[in-house]
Design a protein around this motif. Structure first.
Motif, mmCIF file in Angstrom:
data_model
loop_
_atom_site.group_PDB
_atom_site.id
_atom_site.type_symbol
_atom_site.label_atom_id
_atom_site.label_comp_id
_atom_site.label_asym_id
_atom_site.label_seq_id
_atom_site.Cartn_x
_atom_site.Cartn_y
_atom_site.Cartn_z
ATOM 1 N N GLN A 196 0.892 -0.895 0.065
ATOM 2 C CA GLN A 196 -0.117 -0.022 -0.013
ATOM 3 C C GLN A 196 0.770 1.030 -0.073
ATOM 4 O O GLN A 196 0.569 2.449 -0.962
ATOM 5 N N LEU A 197 2.259 0.583 0.964
ATOM 6 C CA LEU A 197 2.918 2.296 0.575
ATOM 7 C C LEU A 197 3.434 2.586 -1.017
ATOM 8 O O LEU A 197 3.128 4.012 -1.487
ATOM 9 N N ARG A 198 3.453 1.534 -1.345
ATOM 10 C CA ARG A 198 3.873 1.855 -3.133
ATOM 11 C C ARG A 198 3.115 2.177 -3.867
ATOM 12 O O ARG A 198 3.214 3.065 -4.343
ATOM 13 N N THR A 199 1.641 1.618 -3.987
ATOM 14 C CA THR A 199 0.375 2.466 -4.342
ATOM 15 C C THR A 199 0.390 4.258 -3.817
ATOM 16 O O THR A 199 0.643 4.585 -5.060
ATOM 17 N N PHE A 200 1.133 4.224 -2.604
ATOM 18 C CA PHE A 200 0.564 5.655 -1.909
ATOM 19 C C PHE A 200 1.751 6.500 -3.031
ATOM 20 O O PHE A 200 1.468 7.609 -4.109
ATOM 21 N N PHE A 201 2.922 5.985 -3.755
ATOM 22 C CA PHE A 201 4.190 6.826 -3.235
ATOM 23 C C PHE A 201 4.160 6.660 -4.793
ATOM 24 O O PHE A 201 5.017 7.385 -5.580
ATOM 25 N N GLU A 202 3.707 5.815 -5.930
ATOM 26 C CA GLU A 202 3.258 5.476 -6.949
ATOM 27 C C GLU A 202 2.182 6.422 -7.812
ATOM 28 O O GLU A 202 2.964 7.534 -8.686
ATOM 29 N N ARG A 203 1.124 6.382 -7.107
ATOM 30 C CA ARG A 203 -0.050 6.890 -7.622
ATOM 31 C C ARG A 203 -0.749 8.306 -6.699
ATOM 32 O O ARG A 203 -1.375 9.398 -8.327
ATOM 33 N N ALA A 204 -0.385 8.857 -5.842
ATOM 34 C CA ALA A 204 -0.387 10.082 -6.101
ATOM 35 C C ALA A 204 0.645 11.039 -6.264
ATOM 36 O O ALA A 204 1.710 10.569 -6.764
#
Length: 397
Positions: A196-204
Motif C-alpha cells: 500500500q505504501l508503494r501504491t501511494f508513492f506511485e499513484r499520488a
C-alpha cells in the motif's frame, strides 16, 4: 529641406532580430512532458516473439536463472555458457535496449522481461547502476490551494500544512488512508503495508508525496520531525529486528521491482568522484529515493531532530564483507548527492509557506553543483548556425 525617409532595414537583419527575440536567452525552457516509452520491454517482447530465432533465445534465457541454481557445480559452467550464447543471439533485438516506466501499467511484467534479457546481471554478475527505467521527465502544472489552509494556525509547521493539503485532495487522501489503515494497529502485516505504501508513492501526485515526506522542520520542533518520520508508518513498514544490510540487499535483488528501484537509486544518487559530483539532477535522485519506499530497501529518517536518512539494517556479523556492508549503508546515510537533494527540496517547500525566510530556490532550476541556467543551452549551436549566414547576407546585401 525635407529629409528623405530612412530605408527599411535589410530583410536578413529583421530575420536576425526576430530570431533573437524568439530564443529563450538566459534560462532553460520548460521540462519536456512525459511521453510514451520509446522502446517498452513489453512491446519489444512482442516483436521478438514474431521471430523464431529471437523467440527461442528469449525462452531459453527465461529458464536460465532458475535452471542454474539447480545445477551441480560441475554442470554450472556449461549452463552459464548456454545462457550467454542465448544472450548473444539477442544482440540485434530491440529487447536489449528496452526499458520500463515507474508508473506504467504491467510494470512487474516489464521488469521481468528486462532482467530476463540481461543475463549477466540476472545471473549474479550484474551492475546495479544500470537502471531499467527510461529517463523520462514529467512536467505537469500543479495547483496548490493554499487558501484552504486558513483553518490552520499561521505558525503551524510545514509538515502539518502538507498533511492538510493531502487531506483536502480526494486522491491523495484516499491513497493515504488506504496505507494508514493497513500499516497501523497491532495486527500489521508488513508485506501488505509495503504494497500500500508503494501504491501511494506511485499513484499520488508527486508534489503531494514529496511535500509529506520532505517537509522542513525546525530543529527544536520534535512534533514536526516525528510527523515527518512517521509518514511511512515505520512501526509496520520497517522490520522489527534490523537484519544484516547485505542480507537485505540479497532479498531486494531477488525481487525484480526492488532490484530495479535500487539500480535506479544508484544511477541517479551516486557521487561520481571524491569531490561529490553527482551523476544527475537532484529531482531525479529524489524520485529514485522515493521509489525505494515500499520495497525491502525502504529508507527513512533516523530521528525527529535532523534530516539524516538510513536503511533499517546493521553490518554486525558481516565478517569479511564488513567493508562492502558499510559502503551499502553509506550510500544512504553519508551520500552527499542525496543529502543535498533533500535539503534543496526542503528549502523549496519552506519557501512556499514562508517566502521571506529562505533564499529563492526554484524547483525547475534545482541542480547538483552549478545553476543549470549557466550550463550550455541546447539552442546555442542552433543560434550560431543561423546567425552566421544571416550576418554574411547582411554584408552582401
Amino acid at each position: 529641406m525635407v529629409r528623405a525617409p530612412s530605408p527599411p532595414p535589410p530583410l536578413p537583419v529583421v530575420l536576425l532580430l526576430l530570431l533573437l527575440l524568439w530564443l529563450p536567452l538566459g534560462a532553460e525552457g520548460p521540462l519536456p512532458t512525459e511521453s510514451r516509452l520509446t522502446n517498452s520491454c513489453i512491446q519489444a517482447r512482442k516483436k521478438c516473439q514474431a521471430d523464431p530465432t529471437c523467440k527461442a533465445a528469449y525462452q531459453h534465457l527465461g529458464s536460465c536463472a532458475s535452471g542454474l541454481s539447480s545445477l551441480s557445480p560441475s554442470e554450472e559452467p556449461a549452463g552459464l555458457a548456454d545462457c550467454l550464447e542465448a544472450a548473444q543471439q539477442l544482440r540485434n533485438s530491440s529487447l536489449l535496449g528496452c526499458a520500463c516506466h515507474r508508473r506504467m501499467k504491467h510494470q512487474a511484467t516489464c521488469l521481468d522481461i528486462y532482467w530476463t534479457v540481461h543475463p549477466a546481471r540476472s545471473l549474479g554478475d550484474y551492475e546495479l547502476d544500470v537502471a531499467p527505467y527510461e529517463d523520462t521527465v514529467t512536467s505537469k502544472p500543479w495547483k496548490m490551494h493554499l487558501s484552504k489552509l486558513n483553518m490552520l494556525s499561521p505558525d503551524s509547521d510545514v509538515c502539518l500544512k502538507f498533511a492538510m493539503l493531502c487531506t483536502l485532495h480526494d486522491k491523495c487522501d484516499r491513497l493515504r488512508r488506504a496505507y494508514g489503515e493497513v500499516c497501523s494497529g497491532t495486527h500489521c502485516q508488513r508485506h501488505v503495508c509495503l504494497q500500500q505504501l508503494r501504491t501511494f508513492f506511485e499513484r499520488a501526485e508527486e508534489p503531494h508525496v514529496q511535500g509529506l515526506l520532505l517537509c522542513p522542520c525546525e530543529p527544536t520542533d520534535r512534533g514536526c520531525g516525528e510527523r515527518r518520520r512517521n509518514t511511512i508508518a515505520p512501526g509496520c513498514a520497517l522490520p522489527s529486528v534490523a537484519p544484516n544490510c547485505l542480507d537485505l540487499r540479497r532479498l531486494c535483488v531477488g525481487d525484480p521491482l526492488c532490484r530495479s528501484r535500487l539500480a535506479d537509486f544508484q544511477t541517479h544518487c551516486h557521487p561520481r568522484d571524491i569531490l561529490g559530483t553527482c551523476a544527475t539532477e537532484q529531482f531525479r535522485c529524489l524520485r529514485a529515493y522515493l521509489g525505494l519506499i515500499g520495497t525491502a530497501m525502504t529508507p527513512n529518517f533516523i530521528s525527529s531532530v535532523n534530516t539524516s536518512v538510513a536503511l533499517s539494517c546493521t553490518c554486525r556479523g558481516s565478517g569479511n564483507l564488513q567493508e562492502e556492508c558499510e559502503q551499502l549503508q553509506s550510500s544512504f546515510s553519508r551520500n552527499p548527492c542525496l543529502v543535498e537533494a533533500i535539503a534543496a527540496k526542503m528549502r523549496v517547500h519552506k519557501q512556499l509557506f514562508f517566502p521571506d525566510s529562505v533564499a529563492p530556490v526554484f524547483p525547475v532550476m534545482e541542480h547538483q553543483n552549478k545553476n543549470p541556467a549557466l550550463r550550455p543551452q541546447p539552442w546555442v549551436p542552433f543560434l550560431f548556425s543561423c546567425t552566421l549566414p544571416l550576418i554574411l547576407c547582411c554584408s552582401l546585401w
